[in-house]
Design a protein around this motif. Sequence first.
Motif, mmCIF file in Angstrom:
data_model
loop_
_atom_site.group_PDB
_atom_site.id
_atom_site.type_symbol
_atom_site.label_atom_id
_atom_site.label_comp_id
_atom_site.label_asym_id
_atom_site.label_seq_id
_atom_site.Cartn_x
_atom_site.Cartn_y
_atom_site.Cartn_z
ATOM 1 N N VAL A 183 0.850 -1.180 0.000
ATOM 2 C CA VAL A 183 0.000 0.000 0.000
ATOM 3 C C VAL A 183 0.893 1.240 0.000
ATOM 4 O O VAL A 183 1.820 1.348 0.812
ATOM 5 C CB VAL A 183 -0.938 0.023 1.224
ATOM 6 C CG1 VAL A 183 -1.800 1.276 1.206
ATOM 7 C CG2 VAL A 183 -1.812 -1.223 1.245
ATOM 8 N N GLN A 184 0.588 2.177 -0.907
ATOM 9 C CA GLN A 184 1.383 3.396 -0.989
ATOM 10 C C GLN A 184 0.466 4.602 -1.154
ATOM 11 O O GLN A 184 -0.476 4.583 -1.959
ATOM 12 C CB GLN A 184 2.352 3.322 -2.170
ATOM 13 C CG GLN A 184 3.205 4.594 -2.312
ATOM 14 C CD GLN A 184 4.082 4.546 -3.541
ATOM 15 O OE1 GLN A 184 3.920 3.671 -4.364
ATOM 16 N NE2 GLN A 184 5.003 5.492 -3.644
ATOM 17 N N VAL A 185 0.755 5.625 -0.404
ATOM 18 C CA VAL A 185 0.066 6.906 -0.548
ATOM 19 C C VAL A 185 1.100 7.910 -1.063
ATOM 20 O O VAL A 185 1.988 8.339 -0.324
ATOM 21 C CB VAL A 185 -0.540 7.388 0.785
ATOM 22 C CG1 VAL A 185 -1.241 8.736 0.583
ATOM 23 C CG2 VAL A 185 -1.509 6.352 1.335
ATOM 24 N N GLY A 186 0.997 8.270 -2.355
ATOM 25 C CA GLY A 186 1.973 9.150 -2.970
ATOM 26 C C GLY A 186 2.468 8.565 -4.276
ATOM 27 O O GLY A 186 2.200 7.420 -4.626
ATOM 28 N N ALA A 187 3.199 9.388 -5.003
ATOM 29 C CA ALA A 187 3.691 8.958 -6.311
ATOM 30 C C ALA A 187 4.710 7.838 -6.143
ATOM 31 O O ALA A 187 5.476 7.804 -5.187
ATOM 32 C CB ALA A 187 4.310 10.139 -7.041
ATOM 33 N N GLY A 188 4.713 6.925 -7.112
ATOM 34 C CA GLY A 188 5.679 5.839 -7.077
ATOM 35 C C GLY A 188 5.048 4.527 -7.515
ATOM 36 O O GLY A 188 3.993 4.499 -8.153
ATOM 37 N N ALA A 189 5.709 3.450 -7.173
ATOM 38 C CA ALA A 189 5.237 2.128 -7.579
ATOM 39 C C ALA A 189 5.050 1.241 -6.360
ATOM 40 O O ALA A 189 5.775 1.374 -5.360
ATOM 41 C CB ALA A 189 6.233 1.494 -8.543
ATOM 42 N N GLN A 190 4.072 0.364 -6.460
ATOM 43 C CA GLN A 190 3.902 -0.647 -5.418
ATOM 44 C C GLN A 190 3.759 -2.004 -6.092
ATOM 45 O O GLN A 190 3.054 -2.164 -7.072
ATOM 46 C CB GLN A 190 2.702 -0.348 -4.513
ATOM 47 C CG GLN A 190 1.331 -0.414 -5.152
ATOM 48 C CD GLN A 190 0.943 0.880 -5.851
ATOM 49 O OE1 GLN A 190 1.661 1.878 -5.803
ATOM 50 N NE2 GLN A 190 -0.190 0.857 -6.539
ATOM 51 N N VAL A 191 4.486 -2.968 -5.564
ATOM 52 C CA VAL A 191 4.518 -4.319 -6.119
ATOM 53 C C VAL A 191 4.202 -5.308 -5.004
ATOM 54 O O VAL A 191 4.823 -5.259 -3.928
ATOM 55 C CB VAL A 191 5.890 -4.638 -6.740
ATOM 56 C CG1 VAL A 191 5.911 -6.071 -7.275
ATOM 57 C CG2 VAL A 191 6.224 -3.657 -7.851
ATOM 58 N N SER A 192 3.266 -6.190 -5.275
ATOM 59 C CA SER A 192 2.887 -7.217 -4.312
ATOM 60 C C SER A 192 2.923 -8.579 -5.011
ATOM 61 O O SER A 192 2.293 -8.772 -6.057
ATOM 62 C CB SER A 192 1.479 -6.944 -3.760
ATOM 63 O OG SER A 192 1.070 -7.972 -2.890
ATOM 64 N N GLY A 193 3.665 -9.502 -4.437
ATOM 65 C CA GLY A 193 3.753 -10.835 -5.029
ATOM 66 C C GLY A 193 3.558 -11.913 -3.977
ATOM 67 O O GLY A 193 4.168 -11.861 -2.896
ATOM 68 N N ALA A 194 2.694 -12.873 -4.241
ATOM 69 C CA ALA A 194 2.439 -13.981 -3.324
ATOM 70 C C ALA A 194 2.495 -15.290 -4.103
ATOM 71 O O ALA A 194 2.023 -15.373 -5.237
ATOM 72 C CB ALA A 194 1.076 -13.824 -2.653
ATOM 73 N N GLY A 195 3.066 -16.293 -3.487
ATOM 74 C CA GLY A 195 3.162 -17.581 -4.149
ATOM 75 C C GLY A 195 3.120 -18.725 -3.157
ATOM 76 O O GLY A 195 3.461 -18.569 -1.983
ATOM 77 N N SER A 196 2.687 -19.884 -3.636
ATOM 78 C CA SER A 196 2.705 -21.092 -2.813
ATOM 79 C C SER A 196 3.029 -22.280 -3.699
ATOM 80 O O SER A 196 2.592 -22.370 -4.841
ATOM 81 C CB SER A 196 1.363 -21.300 -2.100
ATOM 82 O OG SER A 196 0.334 -21.574 -3.030
#
Length: 458
Positions: free
Chosen positions: A136-149
């Motif tokens: 979660v990001q508030v502001g300019a930029g990038a957010q990356v979320s990765g989940a694996g099983s």
Amino acid sequence: TGPGSASSGGGAAAVQLAGAGAPSNNSSAGQTIAAIKDSSVFSTAAAAPVGEPEAVRVYATFDGTIESVAGAVSFALAAGAGARVAVGGAMAINTIGGQTLAAMEDATVRAVGPIAVIAFSKATIDTASIGVSAAVQVGAGAQVSGAGSISINTNLTITKAVVFASSDITTPSSGGLTVRAQDGLALAAAPAITRGDTQAEGFETEVPDAHADANIKTVAGAVAASFGSGAGAGVAVGLSFAQNILVQQTLALVEDSDVDVVGDVLVEVVSPATIYATAFGAALAARVGAGATVAGGGGIALNDIRSVARAAIDGSEDADDSTFRVRANAVEVSVDNSTDIRAVMVGAAVSLNIGAGAALAIGAAVALNDTGGSATAEIVDAEVLARTGSVLVESVRTSEIVSVAVAAAVSGAPPTSGFTLSLSITYVESRISGDVVARSEDRDVEAGTCVTVDARSE
């Protein structure tokens, strides 16, 4: 069980990383042997002991279970320009194996009452692996979320009930012989032969009976979420993979031995094998502001069963031209072999961009299922006489695959200033193969009523 991690921050532009991983590696192996070897056993009691269905019993049992849970949760939260990355992964590797042998080898057995040689095995894997991540990001930029099983499970069992090597089995006044190899079904403590939950009337004794039950139950899941505001990009990917391999060998055999009982002879194999697999991957990417969002969710499962079952009265043509004889009131040689795969795969992705930019969502679900093996019931090179009843040689193999794959993808962006693409993919491939054999050959088989040789694939 696995760990969790969290990262939070604010202020100047920065890169924040949160990661969590949960590996689980379990193995179990065992060997169980019960045998009468190079010996003579005499039971002269008029009846079996209280609470015991047989006067003489050779009973080997293996009951093994692996239960595992692996979970990982990762969460990254920040305010201000920069990049936020959250990764959560869980992995479970489980292997179980068992060898079970009940045997009479070069044994002389005389009994007043039933005689039984029973091998029973049950091997189970019950596992779950879940990976969860959120950025979660508030502001300019990038957010990356990765989940694996990842879930990798292997179940290997060998179950044998045998009377062999010139054994001599006799009940001079009453009682039969049961040889049973069985997987996973409860054995009924009754003087009549039981198969599953039903009782076969008229069969008093069991000679070789092999019973084997092998199961794999697995759940692999991954959930990823990415939320942001301001100019930038958001990516969320959730992927799960499950591989399940089950190999089973079950044998009930009277080989190179003489049997003369005042009762019935049953040589029986009961061998069910089942895989229950669930794999799901879900991803959500959402952003308010100019930029792009990408979401990908997928579930993949590979399931394979190999089951070989054989019940036989075998005189062995290499046994110095000797003729081995089985005499009883009735004789049954039977195999009940079943394989079952139940698989559910789900891939879901949602990508939302509220602002100028692009939204891409991909959901995929893939299942590859294969079951094969053989079921053989046979009387070969041995003389068999059923004085008053029937001779039945029966082989039944039942195979079923039920596989469901569901994929969904949703993307959204303003119609005047955005671009959207949604793609869902499903692929299921299932294969059933195997041989079913019932036969009687090379020697005389006589019955007081009828001789039946039956092979069925259902």
